[in-house]
Design an enzyme around this catalytic site. Structure first.
Site, mmCIF file in Angstrom:
data_model
loop_
_atom_site.group_PDB
_atom_site.id
_atom_site.type_symbol
_atom_site.label_atom_id
_atom_site.label_comp_id
_atom_site.label_asym_id
_atom_site.label_seq_id
_atom_site.Cartn_x
_atom_site.Cartn_y
_atom_site.Cartn_z
ATOM 1 N N HIS A 6 17.550 49.167 70.287
ATOM 2 C CA HIS A 6 17.722 48.362 68.997
ATOM 3 C C HIS A 6 16.462 48.710 68.122
ATOM 4 C CE1 HIS A 6 17.184 44.507 66.667
ATOM 5 N NE2 HIS A 6 18.193 44.943 66.207
ATOM 6 N N ARG A 7 16.592 49.430 67.036
ATOM 7 C CA ARG A 7 15.288 50.000 66.421
ATOM 8 C C ARG A 7 14.564 50.737 67.117
ATOM 9 N NH1 ARG A 7 14.020 44.187 63.236
ATOM 10 N NH2 ARG A 7 16.116 43.496 63.285
ATOM 11 N N GLU A 33 19.614 52.554 67.620
ATOM 12 C CA GLU A 33 19.991 51.982 66.639
ATOM 13 C C GLU A 33 18.972 51.939 65.596
ATOM 14 O OE1 GLU A 33 20.614 48.164 63.897
ATOM 15 O OE2 GLU A 33 18.934 48.820 65.231
ATOM 16 N N ASP A 35 17.863 51.319 61.022
ATOM 17 C CA ASP A 35 18.481 50.936 59.758
ATOM 18 C C ASP A 35 18.020 51.724 58.710
ATOM 19 O OD1 ASP A 35 19.050 47.951 60.730
ATOM 20 O OD2 ASP A 35 17.117 48.462 61.516
ATOM 21 N N HIS A 48 14.192 48.318 58.327
ATOM 22 C CA HIS A 48 15.113 47.026 58.570
ATOM 23 C C HIS A 48 15.056 46.122 57.319
ATOM 24 C CE1 HIS A 48 16.571 42.959 59.713
ATOM 25 N NE2 HIS A 48 17.397 43.621 60.315
ATOM 26 N N GLU A 112 20.950 44.088 49.930
ATOM 27 C CA GLU A 112 20.453 43.481 48.607
ATOM 28 C C GLU A 112 20.429 44.310 47.240
ATOM 29 O OE1 GLU A 112 18.455 44.646 50.869
ATOM 30 O OE2 GLU A 112 18.196 43.112 52.452
ATOM 31 N N LYS A 114 21.189 47.563 44.544
ATOM 32 C CA LYS A 114 22.204 47.708 43.635
ATOM 33 C C LYS A 114 22.857 49.160 43.823
ATOM 34 C CE LYS A 114 21.052 44.572 39.887
ATOM 35 N NZ LYS A 114 20.085 44.539 38.786
ATOM 36 N N ASP A 231 16.124 45.535 72.655
ATOM 37 C CA ASP A 231 14.858 46.067 72.223
ATOM 38 C C ASP A 231 14.017 46.938 73.553
ATOM 39 O OD1 ASP A 231 15.080 44.721 70.063
ATOM 40 O OD2 ASP A 231 13.996 42.937 70.697
#
Ligand code: G3P
Length: 245
Positions: A6-7, A33, A35, A48, A112, A114, A231
Site C-alpha cells: 500500500h503506497r 498500490e 495514487d 495520495h 476533488e 476538475k 503497508d
C-alpha cells in the site's frame, strides 16, 4: 493471496516514492498500490493527498502546482532524515522502472479536481503506450473513472473501492453489481464470508484494505480473499503461507 504494498513499502519507507516501490519489489510483494493525480500542467504524479503538505517539505495543492515546482520537493524527509531528497515520482517513471516486474495498482484519486476525465485518459494512454495492460490495474472510489477506463480499454482490470461502513454501502451492494468491474476493494472492517462468497459468485475478485495486523492477514486468508493491501508487505508475505502443524 496477493500481497500488495500500500503506497509501496510504506511502513518502512516514504509512501508513494520510487524507494518504497523498489523495496516492495525487493521483498517479493505481489504488487504495489499507488495514487495517481494531475499537476496544474497535467503531468500524472504519484501522491495520495490533494496537497503536498503532509508528505513533502512544500505546501500547496497539487492541482495548483506545476510539475517543475513539485519536482523540487523532498518527499522523503518527513519519514526520516535517512530518506532526504527522495523525489515525488511521476507515474511514468514508476511504470518504466517497475512495469511488468510486479502488479501495479493505480488508484485514480481525482476526487476533488476538475477535468477528472483527463487523468483517466492520460493513465490509459500510458498503459497502452508502455504495453502494460496485463500487469497494471486500476481502482477508484469514483466509479465514473472505472466506467471511462473500461470504455477506453475494455481489457483493463478495474477494482471498485468502497469506503468503510455506511458510506461504502452503495459501492458494496449496488454499484458493484451495476457497472463492469473485475473486483471489489472493500475496507477490512466490512469483509465477511458472505461478502467474499457473493463477490466470487458474481465473478469479481476481492482485495481488502488496509491490512497491517498479522491476525487480520490470517483472517483474510481464511475468508479466501484474493488480495490484501498492506503497508508492510514483508509481514504480509510471512503470514500469507503459514507453516502447517
Ligand atoms: O487502494 C486501497 C487503499 O489505498 C484505499 O484507501 O485512502 O489509501 O486511498 P486510500
Amino acid at each position: 493471496m496477493e500481497i500488495i504494498a500500500h503506497r509501496g513499502y510504506s511502513a518502512a519507507y516514504p509512501e508513494n516514492t520510487l524507494l518504497a516501490f523498489r523495496k516492495a519489489y525487493e521483498v517479493g510483494a505481489t504488487g504495489i498500490e499507488l495514487d495517481a493525480r494531475l499537476t496544474a500542467d497535467n503531468v500524472v504524479i504519484v501522491m495520495h493527498d490533494s496537497s503536498v503538505d503532509r508528505t513533502t517539505n512544500g505546501s500547496g495543492e497539487v492541482a495548483a502546482l506545476t510539475y517543475a515546482e513539485i519536482k523540487k520537493l523532498d518527499a522523503g524527509i518527513r519519514k526520516g532524515i535517512a530518506f532526504e531528497n527522495e523525489p515525488v515520482p511521476t507515474l511514468e517513471a514508476v511504470l518504466r522502472e517497475l512495469g511488468g516486474k510486479l502488479k501495479i495498482n493505480v488508484e485514480l484519486v481525482n476526487y476533488e479536481s476538475k477535468g477528472q476525465d483527463k487523468l483517466v485518459d492520460s493513465v490509459i494512454e500510458m498503459i497502452v503506450d508502455l504495453d502494460l495492460k496485463d500487469s497494471v490495474f486500476l481502482s477508484s472510489f469514483r466509479f465514473q473513472n472505472l466506467v471511462r477506463a473500461k470504455d477506453l480499454l475494455p481489457e483493463i482490470h478495474c477494482g471498485l473501492l468502497a469506503l468503510p461502513g455506511f458510506k461504502g454501502w452503495s459501492a458494496r451492494n449496488i454499484l458493484n453489481h451495476s457497472i463492469n468491474v473485475d473486483a471489489l476493494h472493500p475496507n477490512l472492517r466490512d469483509v465477511s464470508e458472505k461478502l467474499v462468497r457473493l463477490e466470487h459468485l458474481s465473478r469479481r475478485q476481492v482485495r481488502v484494505w488496509t491490512v497491517n495486523e498479522s491476525y487480520d492477514m490470517l483472517q483474510m486468508q481464511r475468508l479466501g480473499v484474493d488480495g490484501i493491501f498492506t503497508d508492510d508487505p514483508l509481514l504480509g508475505l510471512v503470514y500469507n503461507d503459514p507453516p502447517k502443524e
